[in-house]
Design a protein around this motif. Structure first.
Motif, PDB file in Angstrom:
ATOM      1  N   THR A   1       0.799  -1.225   0.000  1.00 44.28           N
ATOM      2  CA  THR A   1       0.000   0.000   0.000  1.00 44.28           C
ATOM      3  C   THR A   1       0.834   1.278   0.000  1.00 44.28           C
ATOM      4  O   THR A   1       0.439   2.271  -0.616  1.00 44.28           O
ATOM      5  CB  THR A   1      -0.939   0.017   1.215  1.00 44.28           C
ATOM      6  N   ARG A   2       2.002   1.254   0.669  1.00 44.18           N
ATOM      7  CA  ARG A   2       2.803   2.477   0.764  1.00 44.18           C
ATOM      8  C   ARG A   2       3.889   2.560  -0.308  1.00 44.18           C
ATOM      9  O   ARG A   2       4.156   3.630  -0.843  1.00 44.18           O
ATOM     10  CB  ARG A   2       3.452   2.558   2.154  1.00 44.18           C
ATOM     11  N   VAL A   3       4.515   1.426  -0.596  1.00 46.93           N
ATOM     12  CA  VAL A   3       5.601   1.418  -1.584  1.00 46.93           C
ATOM     13  C   VAL A   3       5.062   1.208  -2.998  1.00 46.93           C
ATOM     14  O   VAL A   3       5.347   1.993  -3.908  1.00 46.93           O
ATOM     15  CB  VAL A   3       6.646   0.331  -1.246  1.00 46.93           C
ATOM     16  N   MET A   4       4.287   0.133  -3.181  1.00 43.19           N
ATOM     17  CA  MET A   4       3.749  -0.168  -4.512  1.00 43.19           C
ATOM     18  C   MET A   4       2.467   0.605  -4.815  1.00 43.19           C
ATOM     19  O   MET A   4       2.032   0.648  -5.971  1.00 43.19           O
ATOM     20  CB  MET A   4       3.482  -1.678  -4.628  1.00 43.19           C
ATOM     21  N   ARG A   5       1.869   1.190  -3.791  1.00 46.37           N
ATOM     22  CA  ARG A   5       0.644   1.999  -3.946  1.00 46.37           C
ATOM     23  C   ARG A   5      -0.463   1.230  -4.682  1.00 46.37           C
ATOM     24  O   ARG A   5      -1.103   1.739  -5.598  1.00 46.37           O
ATOM     25  CB  ARG A   5       0.957   3.317  -4.664  1.00 46.37           C
ATOM     26  N   MET A   6      -0.678   0.008  -4.263  1.00 47.36           N
ATOM     27  CA  MET A   6      -1.730  -0.808  -4.854  1.00 47.36           C
ATOM     28  C   MET A   6      -3.101  -0.338  -4.380  1.00 47.36           C
ATOM     29  O   MET A   6      -3.254   0.204  -3.275  1.00 47.36           O
ATOM     30  CB  MET A   6      -1.521  -2.277  -4.483  1.00 47.36           C
ATOM     31  N   ASN A   7      -4.092  -0.593  -5.208  1.00 46.14           N
ATOM     32  CA  ASN A   7      -5.467  -0.194  -4.929  1.00 46.14           C
ATOM     33  C   ASN A   7      -6.413  -1.347  -5.194  1.00 46.14           C
ATOM     34  O   ASN A   7      -6.045  -2.327  -5.866  1.00 46.14           O
ATOM     35  CB  ASN A   7      -5.863   0.994  -5.821  1.00 46.14           C
ATOM     36  N   PRO A   8      -7.642  -1.280  -4.666  1.00 44.21           N
ATOM     37  CA  PRO A   8      -8.626  -2.309  -4.994  1.00 44.21           C
ATOM     38  C   PRO A   8      -8.737  -2.484  -6.505  1.00 44.21           C
ATOM     39  O   PRO A   8      -8.760  -1.503  -7.255  1.00 44.21           O
ATOM     40  CB  PRO A   8      -9.923  -1.763  -4.376  1.00 44.21           C
ATOM     41  N   GLY A   9      -8.777  -3.726  -6.938  1.00 45.85           N
ATOM     42  CA  GLY A   9      -8.813  -4.025  -8.367  1.00 45.85           C
ATOM     43  C   GLY A   9      -7.471  -4.442  -8.928  1.00 45.85           C
ATOM     44  O   GLY A   9      -7.400  -5.117  -9.964  1.00 45.85           O
TER      45      GLY A   9
ATOM     46  N   SER B   1     -10.384  -5.108  -0.993  1.00 47.07           N
ATOM     47  CA  SER B   1     -10.548  -3.949  -0.113  1.00 47.07           C
ATOM     48  C   SER B   1      -9.257  -3.684   0.657  1.00 47.07           C
ATOM     49  O   SER B   1      -8.454  -4.593   0.873  1.00 47.07           O
ATOM     50  CB  SER B   1     -11.701  -4.166   0.884  1.00 47.07           C
ATOM     51  N   ILE B   2      -9.060  -2.421   1.041  1.00 59.49           N
ATOM     52  CA  ILE B   2      -7.895  -2.013   1.828  1.00 59.49           C
ATOM     53  C   ILE B   2      -8.383  -1.226   3.030  1.00 59.49           C
ATOM     54  O   ILE B   2      -9.045  -0.188   2.879  1.00 59.49           O
ATOM     55  CB  ILE B   2      -6.919  -1.157   0.992  1.00 59.49           C
ATOM     56  N   GLN B   3      -8.075  -1.736   4.237  1.00 61.99           N
ATOM     57  CA  GLN B   3      -8.425  -1.056   5.474  1.00 61.99           C
ATOM     58  C   GLN B   3      -7.179  -0.383   6.044  1.00 61.99           C
ATOM     59  O   GLN B   3      -6.145  -0.311   5.397  1.00 61.99           O
ATOM     60  CB  GLN B   3      -9.032  -2.059   6.454  1.00 61.99           C
ATOM     61  N   ASP B   4      -7.248   0.085   7.304  1.00 63.44           N
ATOM     62  CA  ASP B   4      -6.118   0.795   7.912  1.00 63.44           C
ATOM     63  C   ASP B   4      -4.886  -0.091   8.046  1.00 63.44           C
ATOM     64  O   ASP B   4      -3.767   0.357   7.812  1.00 63.44           O
ATOM     65  CB  ASP B   4      -6.512   1.333   9.287  1.00 63.44           C
ATOM     66  N   LYS B   5      -5.059  -1.344   8.446  1.00 63.26           N
ATOM     67  CA  LYS B   5      -3.917  -2.212   8.711  1.00 63.26           C
ATOM     68  C   LYS B   5      -4.003  -3.566   8.016  1.00 63.26           C
ATOM     69  O   LYS B   5      -3.198  -4.456   8.289  1.00 63.26           O
ATOM     70  CB  LYS B   5      -3.759  -2.434  10.218  1.00 63.26           C
ATOM     71  N   ALA B   6      -4.943  -3.739   7.118  1.00 67.42           N
ATOM     72  CA  ALA B   6      -5.101  -5.027   6.457  1.00 67.42           C
ATOM     73  C   ALA B   6      -5.676  -4.853   5.062  1.00 67.42           C
ATOM     74  O   ALA B   6      -6.392  -3.887   4.769  1.00 67.42           O
ATOM     75  CB  ALA B   6      -6.001  -5.948   7.283  1.00 67.42           C
ATOM     76  N   LEU B   7      -5.344  -5.807   4.235  1.00 65.30           N
ATOM     77  CA  LEU B   7      -5.804  -5.827   2.848  1.00 65.30           C
ATOM     78  C   LEU B   7      -6.420  -7.188   2.592  1.00 65.30           C
ATOM     79  O   LEU B   7      -5.883  -8.211   3.017  1.00 65.30           O
ATOM     80  CB  LEU B   7      -4.607  -5.585   1.925  1.00 65.30           C
TER      81      LEU B   7
END
Length: 253
Positions: free
Chosen positions: A26-34, A52-58
């Motif tokens: 989420t921070r380095v690769m900046r992945m998103n839902p989909g 889905s991406i939450q605060d501490k889990a994907l």
């Protein structure tokens, strides 16, 4: 696509990513839902779609499985006399890329570096992280095991279960020995195991070599030239990969 090792499935098709991998995605690769990534579960590779991406889990869902393996057809364990500096990190990183299954640091007589229990735990944790990252980068389906440093007695105990046991010995190279490594590799078949011992910068002590020979090891050279500590295991792994994955690939398919 990026590759990540996943400990278990939430159910038949869903996975949850937390911790360092979650941060990297989420921070380095900046992945998103989909977005999709490769997930390795129990030595099998799947294509996973992020739901889905939450605060501490994907959370993600498996949409397909990938056939085949990138692993060597034999199990290779590399034993390294503890070296100076960050050489062991290099050996584990590159050795993982070349297909080694296990790394065992060895408190050899001539090892300049000695790890106390506190230092060993911290260093081993770092080495395991390096192995994991290298396994992901090289698209492997297994993360190599990294042991805490062992002494000669523990090494001999661990060696008992291996099909083949070699020790890279500088004196063999000086005397012109050039066939034992090739002979051993040619004699192996898929599923067998090989343990190779490499000394520290000062080489193995004669008493250590004798103990290894008395317990079923054979000495071998690594060509005509004397290799540095960090080069020797990578040379051996490259030779194994060539012989078993390229030269004999059709024979085993």
């Amino acid at each position: 696509m990026q590759r990540y090792f996943i400990e278990k499935l939430d159910n038949q098709f869903e996975v949850t990513i937390t911790g360092d991998d979650f941060h990297h995605m989420t921070r380095v690769m900046r992945m998103n839902p989909g977005d999709t990534f490769y997930g390795v579960i129990d030595k099998k590779t799947a294509i996973v779609k992020i739901e889905s991406i939450q605060d501490k889990a994907l959370t993600g869902r498996i949409i397909d499985w990938i056939e085949g393996t990138k692993e060597l057809p034999i199990q290779v364990t590399i034993v390294n006399g503890l070296p100076k500096g960050d050489k062991l990190e290099l050996i584990i990183q590159k050795g993982t890329e070349l297909g080694a299954n296990t790394f065992i640091p060895f408190n050899a007589t001539r090892s300049i570096v000695k790890w106390d229990s506190k230092k060993a735990a911290k260093k081993t944790e770092r080495l395991r992280k390096i192995a994991k990252e290298a396994a992901e980068q090289s698209h492997r389906t297994e993360i190599p095991s990294v042991y805490d440093p062992v002494d000669i007695r523990r090494l001999l105990d661990l060696a008992e279960s291996y099909d083949y046991k070699l020790v890279a010995y500088e004196e063999d190279a000086k005397q012109g020995e050039s066939s034992q490594l090739a002979k051993t590799i040619r004699g192996m078949v898929p599923g067998q195991s090989l343990l190779m011992v490499f000394g520290p910068e000062g080489g193995l002590d004669t008493a250590e070599v004798n103990q290894l020979l008395e317990n079923g090891f054979q000495t071998c050279s690594l060509g005509l030239r004397i290799l540095r500590k960090e080069t020797a295991p990578l040379y051996a792994l490259s030779a194994i990969s060539y012989q078993l994955e390229l030269a004999r690939r059709r024979e085993w398919q």
